[in-house]
Design a protein around this motif. Structure first.
Motif, PDB file in Angstrom:
ATOM      1  N   TRP A  23      -7.906  -4.552  -4.963  1.00  0.00           N
ATOM      2  CA  TRP A  23      -8.055  -3.104  -5.142  1.00  0.00           C
ATOM      3  C   TRP A  23      -8.881  -2.524  -4.003  1.00  0.00           C
ATOM      4  O   TRP A  23      -8.513  -1.497  -3.426  1.00  0.00           O
ATOM      5  CB  TRP A  23      -8.700  -2.782  -6.492  1.00  0.00           C
ATOM      6  CG  TRP A  23      -8.852  -1.315  -6.689  1.00  0.00           C
ATOM      7  CD1 TRP A  23      -7.917  -0.443  -7.187  1.00  0.00           C
ATOM      8  CD2 TRP A  23      -9.987  -0.498  -6.347  1.00  0.00           C
ATOM      9  NE1 TRP A  23      -8.405   0.847  -7.184  1.00  0.00           N
ATOM     10  CE2 TRP A  23      -9.674   0.835  -6.668  1.00  0.00           C
ATOM     11  CE3 TRP A  23     -11.226  -0.779  -5.793  1.00  0.00           C
ATOM     12  CZ2 TRP A  23     -10.553   1.881  -6.456  1.00  0.00           C
ATOM     13  CZ3 TRP A  23     -12.120   0.269  -5.576  1.00  0.00           C
ATOM     14  CH2 TRP A  23     -11.773   1.572  -5.913  1.00  0.00           C
ATOM     15  N   LEU A  24      -9.994  -3.182  -3.673  1.00  0.00           N
ATOM     16  CA  LEU A  24     -10.838  -2.690  -2.582  1.00  0.00           C
ATOM     17  C   LEU A  24     -10.072  -2.672  -1.256  1.00  0.00           C
ATOM     18  O   LEU A  24     -10.178  -1.722  -0.486  1.00  0.00           O
ATOM     19  CB  LEU A  24     -12.099  -3.545  -2.455  1.00  0.00           C
ATOM     20  CG  LEU A  24     -13.159  -3.301  -3.522  1.00  0.00           C
ATOM     21  CD1 LEU A  24     -14.215  -4.406  -3.503  1.00  0.00           C
ATOM     22  CD2 LEU A  24     -13.808  -1.940  -3.342  1.00  0.00           C
ATOM     23  N   ALA A  25      -9.298  -3.716  -0.999  1.00  0.00           N
ATOM     24  CA  ALA A  25      -8.531  -3.794   0.244  1.00  0.00           C
ATOM     25  C   ALA A  25      -7.428  -2.745   0.304  1.00  0.00           C
ATOM     26  O   ALA A  25      -7.202  -2.137   1.355  1.00  0.00           O
ATOM     27  CB  ALA A  25      -7.928  -5.191   0.395  1.00  0.00           C
ATOM     28  N   MET A  26      -6.772  -2.508  -0.824  1.00  0.00           N
ATOM     29  CA  MET A  26      -5.599  -1.626  -0.821  1.00  0.00           C
ATOM     30  C   MET A  26      -5.925  -0.160  -1.071  1.00  0.00           C
ATOM     31  O   MET A  26      -5.261   0.718  -0.519  1.00  0.00           O
ATOM     32  CB  MET A  26      -4.597  -2.107  -1.879  1.00  0.00           C
ATOM     33  CG  MET A  26      -4.006  -3.457  -1.580  1.00  0.00           C
ATOM     34  SD  MET A  26      -3.002  -4.062  -2.944  1.00  0.00           S
ATOM     35  CE  MET A  26      -1.604  -2.950  -2.864  1.00  0.00           C
ATOM     36  N   LEU A  27      -6.905   0.101  -1.917  1.00  0.00           N
ATOM     37  CA  LEU A  27      -7.113   1.480  -2.372  1.00  0.00           C
ATOM     38  C   LEU A  27      -8.542   1.985  -2.209  1.00  0.00           C
ATOM     39  O   LEU A  27      -8.791   3.175  -2.361  1.00  0.00           O
ATOM     40  CB  LEU A  27      -6.701   1.605  -3.845  1.00  0.00           C
ATOM     41  CG  LEU A  27      -5.241   1.270  -4.135  1.00  0.00           C
ATOM     42  CD1 LEU A  27      -5.003   1.163  -5.628  1.00  0.00           C
ATOM     43  CD2 LEU A  27      -4.323   2.293  -3.511  1.00  0.00           C
ATOM     44  N   GLY A  28      -9.460   1.105  -1.963  1.00  0.00           N
ATOM     45  CA  GLY A  28     -10.857   1.502  -1.897  1.00  0.00           C
ATOM     46  C   GLY A  28     -11.287   1.913  -0.506  1.00  0.00           C
ATOM     47  O   GLY A  28     -10.551   1.771   0.469  1.00  0.00           O
ATOM     48  N   THR A  29     -12.480   2.454  -0.448  1.00  0.00           N
ATOM     49  CA  THR A  29     -13.151   2.725   0.817  1.00  0.00           C
ATOM     50  C   THR A  29     -14.480   1.980   0.761  1.00  0.00           C
ATOM     51  O   THR A  29     -14.885   1.521  -0.318  1.00  0.00           O
ATOM     52  CB  THR A  29     -13.402   4.240   1.020  1.00  0.00           C
ATOM     53  OG1 THR A  29     -14.372   4.674   0.067  1.00  0.00           O
ATOM     54  CG2 THR A  29     -12.125   5.044   0.896  1.00  0.00           C
ATOM     55  N   PRO A  30     -15.180   1.862   1.866  1.00  0.00           N
ATOM     56  CA  PRO A  30     -16.413   1.072   1.851  1.00  0.00           C
ATOM     57  C   PRO A  30     -17.449   1.510   0.809  1.00  0.00           C
ATOM     58  O   PRO A  30     -18.296   0.719   0.425  1.00  0.00           O
ATOM     59  CB  PRO A  30     -16.958   1.246   3.261  1.00  0.00           C
ATOM     60  CG  PRO A  30     -15.753   1.510   4.095  1.00  0.00           C
ATOM     61  CD  PRO A  30     -14.831   2.305   3.207  1.00  0.00           C
ATOM     62  N   PHE A  31     -17.385   2.746   0.343  1.00  0.00           N
ATOM     63  CA  PHE A  31     -18.399   3.230  -0.590  1.00  0.00           C
ATOM     64  C   PHE A  31     -17.892   3.366  -2.021  1.00  0.00           C
ATOM     65  O   PHE A  31     -18.632   3.798  -2.897  1.00  0.00           O
ATOM     66  CB  PHE A  31     -18.974   4.561  -0.090  1.00  0.00           C
ATOM     67  CG  PHE A  31     -19.581   4.426   1.270  1.00  0.00           C
ATOM     68  CD1 PHE A  31     -20.802   3.784   1.441  1.00  0.00           C
ATOM     69  CD2 PHE A  31     -18.914   4.881   2.396  1.00  0.00           C
ATOM     70  CE1 PHE A  31     -21.365   3.625   2.691  1.00  0.00           C
ATOM     71  CE2 PHE A  31     -19.470   4.724   3.659  1.00  0.00           C
ATOM     72  CZ  PHE A  31     -20.690   4.093   3.817  1.00  0.00           C
TER      73      PHE A  31
ATOM     74  N   LYS B 213       0.853  -1.183   0.000  1.00  0.00           N
ATOM     75  CA  LYS B 213       0.000   0.000   0.000  1.00  0.00           C
ATOM     76  C   LYS B 213       0.893   1.237   0.000  1.00  0.00           C
ATOM     77  O   LYS B 213       1.853   1.316   0.736  1.00  0.00           O
ATOM     78  CB  LYS B 213      -0.905  -0.019   1.235  1.00  0.00           C
ATOM     79  CG  LYS B 213      -2.051   0.917   1.152  1.00  0.00           C
ATOM     80  CD  LYS B 213      -3.022   0.689   2.292  1.00  0.00           C
ATOM     81  CE  LYS B 213      -4.185   1.637   2.126  1.00  0.00           C
ATOM     82  NZ  LYS B 213      -5.244   1.363   3.082  1.00  0.00           N
ATOM     83  N   GLY B 214       0.594   2.168  -0.849  1.00  0.00           N
ATOM     84  CA  GLY B 214       1.426   3.350  -1.000  1.00  0.00           C
ATOM     85  C   GLY B 214       2.342   3.270  -2.212  1.00  0.00           C
ATOM     86  O   GLY B 214       2.701   4.278  -2.787  1.00  0.00           O
ATOM     87  N   GLU B 215       2.733   2.060  -2.582  1.00  0.00           N
ATOM     88  CA  GLU B 215       3.540   1.846  -3.786  1.00  0.00           C
ATOM     89  C   GLU B 215       2.666   1.630  -5.007  1.00  0.00           C
ATOM     90  O   GLU B 215       3.030   1.999  -6.110  1.00  0.00           O
ATOM     91  CB  GLU B 215       4.397   0.576  -3.654  1.00  0.00           C
ATOM     92  CG  GLU B 215       5.507   0.617  -2.665  1.00  0.00           C
ATOM     93  CD  GLU B 215       6.142  -0.771  -2.569  1.00  0.00           C
ATOM     94  OE1 GLU B 215       6.742  -1.225  -3.567  1.00  0.00           O
ATOM     95  OE2 GLU B 215       6.031  -1.384  -1.497  1.00  0.00           O
ATOM     96  N   VAL B 216       1.554   0.964  -4.790  1.00  0.00           N
ATOM     97  CA  VAL B 216       0.681   0.539  -5.875  1.00  0.00           C
ATOM     98  C   VAL B 216      -0.439   1.557  -6.064  1.00  0.00           C
ATOM     99  O   VAL B 216      -1.025   2.032  -5.098  1.00  0.00           O
ATOM    100  CB  VAL B 216       0.097  -0.863  -5.566  1.00  0.00           C
ATOM    101  CG1 VAL B 216      -0.906  -1.289  -6.606  1.00  0.00           C
ATOM    102  CG2 VAL B 216       1.232  -1.878  -5.463  1.00  0.00           C
ATOM    103  N   GLU B 217      -0.708   1.863  -7.326  1.00  0.00           N
ATOM    104  CA  GLU B 217      -1.758   2.825  -7.683  1.00  0.00           C
ATOM    105  C   GLU B 217      -2.865   2.103  -8.443  1.00  0.00           C
ATOM    106  O   GLU B 217      -2.664   0.993  -8.938  1.00  0.00           O
ATOM    107  CB  GLU B 217      -1.163   3.909  -8.580  1.00  0.00           C
ATOM    108  CG  GLU B 217       0.005   4.642  -7.952  1.00  0.00           C
ATOM    109  CD  GLU B 217       0.780   5.498  -8.942  1.00  0.00           C
ATOM    110  OE1 GLU B 217       0.426   5.521 -10.150  1.00  0.00           O
ATOM    111  OE2 GLU B 217       1.754   6.125  -8.509  1.00  0.00           O
ATOM    112  N   THR B 218      -3.998   2.760  -8.560  1.00  0.00           N
ATOM    113  CA  THR B 218      -5.130   2.163  -9.264  1.00  0.00           C
ATOM    114  C   THR B 218      -4.742   1.710 -10.664  1.00  0.00           C
ATOM    115  O   THR B 218      -5.096   0.605 -11.092  1.00  0.00           O
ATOM    116  CB  THR B 218      -6.316   3.143  -9.312  1.00  0.00           C
ATOM    117  OG1 THR B 218      -6.826   3.277  -7.979  1.00  0.00           O
ATOM    118  CG2 THR B 218      -7.428   2.656 -10.217  1.00  0.00           C
TER     119      THR B 218
END
Length: 158
Positions: A130-138, A86-91
């Motif tokens: 993606w949801l775990a690393m970069l997403g939020t619940p919404f 997390k922080g290294e990887v982007e969408t």
């Protein structure tokens, strides 16, 4: 006295009858060759896997055998392992990863239905990561995470 396990036996039915362990090995080896050659993803993976590529490839073969053949061999925890990046990887890295994976699967599996099954599993995994690393619940995952970006039944009316 040993406890009795009363859970029902897990059905170990492969997702597609034509997928073999040899296909999975070819998929993993070919895919990671493409990853390593990619200008963006190669350095990310090389930084993590330097000196450990053989171990990683073996682990990925067990992972994909568990996913595609329902072998139950893989016992790892992918989300915590990926959270370290997390922080290294982007969408957009997920788009690149999926583009490489999709083209590799299409090259490896001559049966188009089998390739589609493999790709759909990769899309589910990428969405989860993606949801775990970069997403939020919404957040809704980016459309590129799905090969055909048409709305799915669960997205209807949103």
């Amino acid at each position: 006295m040993d406890p009795i396990d009363i859970r029902p036996a897990v059905q170990r039915v492969p997702l597609h009858g034509s997928i073999t362990r040899e296909d999975i090995a070819t998929l993993v080896d070919s895919f990671y060759l493409r990853i390593r050659a990619d200008a963006r993803l190669g350095p990310i993976f090389d930084a993590r896997m330097a000196g450990h590529w053989d171990v990683h490839l073996d682990k990925m073969k067990l992972f994909w055998a568990s996913v595609l053949l329902k072998s139950g061999e893989y016992k790892g925890r992918p989300v915590p392992a990926h959270m370290q990046m997390k922080g290294e990887v982007e969408t957009d890295d997920f788009r690149l990863w999926l583009d490489l994976f999709r083209s590799t699967a299409q090259d490896v599996f001559s049966d188009r239905d089998a390739a589609a099954v493999v790709i759909r599993q990769a899309e589910k995994i990428a969405t989860s990561l993606w949801l775990a690393m970069l997403g939020t619940p919404f957040d809704r995952p980016p459309a590129f995470l799905f090969e055909d970006a048409t709305p799915r039944r669960e997205d209807a009316g949103r």
